[in-house]
Enzyme design. Structure first.
Site: not given
Ligand code: BDP
Length: 605
Positions: A163, A417, A473, A510
């Protein structure tokens, strides 16, 4: 690999600036010994993509060329002359006066070519052919395809399996440096610290290249430039008493000054800055200098307007200043090693770094249906289809070679990932972890970064990790907008990890929510500034409940450019700063939280 610096025996010239540029249409062969048949120019260092006003050039996939001329001063002609590319993304063939002198694959690490014997007297023509192709044998991983139109014209395409925008070109500085013919090729600094005695035994290994020195002297200088220890030989232990430790946000840098002599005369001198600190993982804690450290900070990108992934030192300085103001202390070089210049800056500023290899996108069957994944023996196509092991090994060698001495780097991330939930992951990762452990002279902890499908049940190789690093997330991609359910899921999962590995620290590398600055909602809707803040508040609450939770690095420091996609509005908007570094309103909340969390001893139990 040493960073090029000038000393009393070495010079550095800068080959940055405006270069000729041309995309290769693959119709007529290009003669690298002739001026490129093109009037286009590009600034170096920078990615080419956003310097053009032509959409076709911006998205060009395949081969492209850079060219410039340079002369070398007569006084340097008896020296060893080396061309050093900070990076060339992703593959480069280098020609000097029409002859191929070097080749390198891997777009985020430097390479050098000795050119002493290939120079002509006045006017040297330096031509570089590059490729931005990524496929199943490269890291990052790209989905590569080719098609031909009726006239036989070949179109190459890379669909990024990750991404961020596939910015390419001469992204980092190009330098020409000189050394004497007998030269210091490398220096390895590995301090062993006795924290109680405030004493360090600095193991210094020097590699002599070219002609052989008959004497090598080593002096350690303190930060004020005073000599504090001396020795001689290629393999030395020097003792520092009353040692000043390199501390997060309170950096202290010593310098190892190495002098190579022949017949009593100084031939080569190099100065390597280094910090003294310890890093250790024990009882679910991440210790720096013997004390439990709490990571506060970010996943980042090298990404700015116009420069793309090109070195932008003013942005680097600004980014670290913004971090410090927020009370942050660390970031991860997601998803590739950053420039030498940024790593040197972090050493100096006391910013703690997790350095990542470019292994991103090692997952070829991504699906949002995870019902199968937690079943034992689950296997998708990733480890059958990918052929990245050789590139991955090379990347580990190269980051260790470049960055082994940096105090700011406290952990290596072997991948971001990957399909760790799929059978074959352990077989793939075990040798890579072994290699990294062997190569690192400072024996830093190792990790990889887990996607949400890699949970305590499904992850096939988490036993290899020193620290469990999670990208999560809940509330954004999963249970979008439902922070109640997300809070429960966050808590349940963190507790499950802690129960499985009571001795391993856990951190988030993240977590985030796309947010359009200026979009407000009385109902805290996703994409609004209110939602972004609520999302972070919810996560903070759970983090504070988990004893082994040692850090929060959110996604992302700033908005950044990506490929086109229906979930992306001119890029990824999960930044807490915009791409031009204006704060979104959540920065106030995060600053308050992080400024009140100490760097050490945050988790009492
Ligand atoms: C994660 C990835 C990252 C993406 C992020 C997203 O590690 O590179 O930018 O999600 O979706 O899966 O914002």
């Amino acid at each position: 690999m040493l960073y090029p610096i000038s000393t009393m025996s070495r010079t550095v010239s800068d080959l940055n600036g405006i270069w000729k540029f041309m995309v290769d249409q693959e119709v007529t062969p290009i003669d690298p010994g002739q001026p490129l048949p093109s009037d286009d120019v590009m600034a170096v260092p920078a990615s080419f993509n956003d310097q053009t006003a032509d959409a076709k050039i911006r998205s060009h996939t395949g081969y492209f060329w850079y060219q410039r001329r340079f002369a070398v001063a007569d006084v340097l002609k008896d020296q060893r002359l080396v061309l050093r590319f900070g990076s060339a993304t992703h593959e480069a063939w280098v020609y000097l006066n029409g002859q191929e002198v070097g080749h390198h694959k891997g777009g985020f690490t430097p390479f050098e070519i000795e050119i002493s014997d290939d120079l002509v007297d006045e006017d040297n023509l330096l031509t570089v052919k590059l490729s931005n192709i990524l496929d199943y044998s490269t890291i990052p991983v790209g989905n590569y395809s080719e098609s031909q139109d009726e006239s036989g014209h070949l179109t190459r395409k890379v669909d990024e399996n990750f991404d961020f925008f596939n910015y390419a070109g001469l992204n980092r500085p190009i330098k020409l440096y000189s050394t004497p013919k007998a030269y210091i090729e490398d220096i390895v600094v590995a301090p062993a610290v006795d924290l109680d005695q405030q004493r360090a035994d600095v193991h210094l290994t020097v590699k002599n290249g070219g002609e052989v020195f008959d004497e090598v002297n080593v002096t350690i200088l303190d930060q004020a430039g005073n000599p504090v220890a001396t020795g001689s030989g290629l393999d030395e232990h020097l003792i520092l008493n009353n040692v000043h430790l390199w501390q997060p946000l309170k950096a202290y840098l010593y310098t190892a000054k190495v002098t190579g002599m022949i017949a009593g005369k100084v031939v080569d001198v190099y100065e390597e800055p280094f910090g003294v600190r310890t890093v250790q993982v024990t009882n679910g804690k991440f210790l720096i200098n013997g004390r439990p450290f709490y990571f506060k900070g970010f996943g980042k990108h090298e990404d700015t307007y116009v420069n793309g992934k090109g070195l932008n030192e003013a942005y680097n300085v600004l980014d670290l200043n913004l971090m410090k103001k927020m009370g942050a202390n660390s970031f991860r070089t997601s998803h590739y090693p950053y420039s030498d210049e940024m790593i040197r800056l972090c050493d100096r500023e006391g910013i703690v770094v997790i350095e990542e290899t470019p292994a991103v996108g090692l997952m070829v069957s991504f699906t949002f249906d995870n019902s199968e994944i937690s079943k034992p023996g689950y296997q998708d196509d990733t480890w059958k289809d990918l052929n990245t092991a050789a590139a991955h090994r090379q990347a580990i060698h190269e980051i260790m070679d470049r960055d082994k001495n940096h105090a700011c780097i406290v952990m290596w991330s072997i991948a971001n990932e990957a399909a760790n939930y799929s059978k074959g992951a352990h077989e793939y990762f075990e040798p890579l972890f072994k290699l990294a452990r062997q190569l690192d002279p400072q024996k830093r902890p190792l990790t990889y970064i887990d996607l949400v499908w890699s949970n305590p049940q499904s992850d096939k190789s988490s036993d290899l990790l020193d620290v469990i690093c999670l990208n999560r997330y809940y509330g954004w991609y999963l249970d979008t907008g439902d922070l109640e359910v997300s809070e429960r899921k966050t808590r349940d999962e963190l507790k499950a990890w802690q129960a499985k590995y009571p001795d391993k620290p856990i951190m988030y590398t993240e977590y985030g929510a796309d947010t359009i600055p200026g979009l407000h909602s009385a109902y805290d809707e996703p994409w609004s500034e209110e939602f972004q803040e609520d999302y972070y508040r919810m996560n903070s609450k759970v983090f504070d409940e988990i004893p082994n939770f040692v850090g929060e690095q959110l996604w992302n420091f700033a908005d950044f450019q990506t490929k086109y996609g229906i979930q992306r509005v001119q890029g990824n908007k999960k930044g807490v700063f915009t791409r031009s570094r204006e704060p979104k309103s959540v920065v106030r909340y995060l600053s308050k939280r992080w400024n009140s969390i100490p760097n050490f001893d945050y988790k009492k139990s």
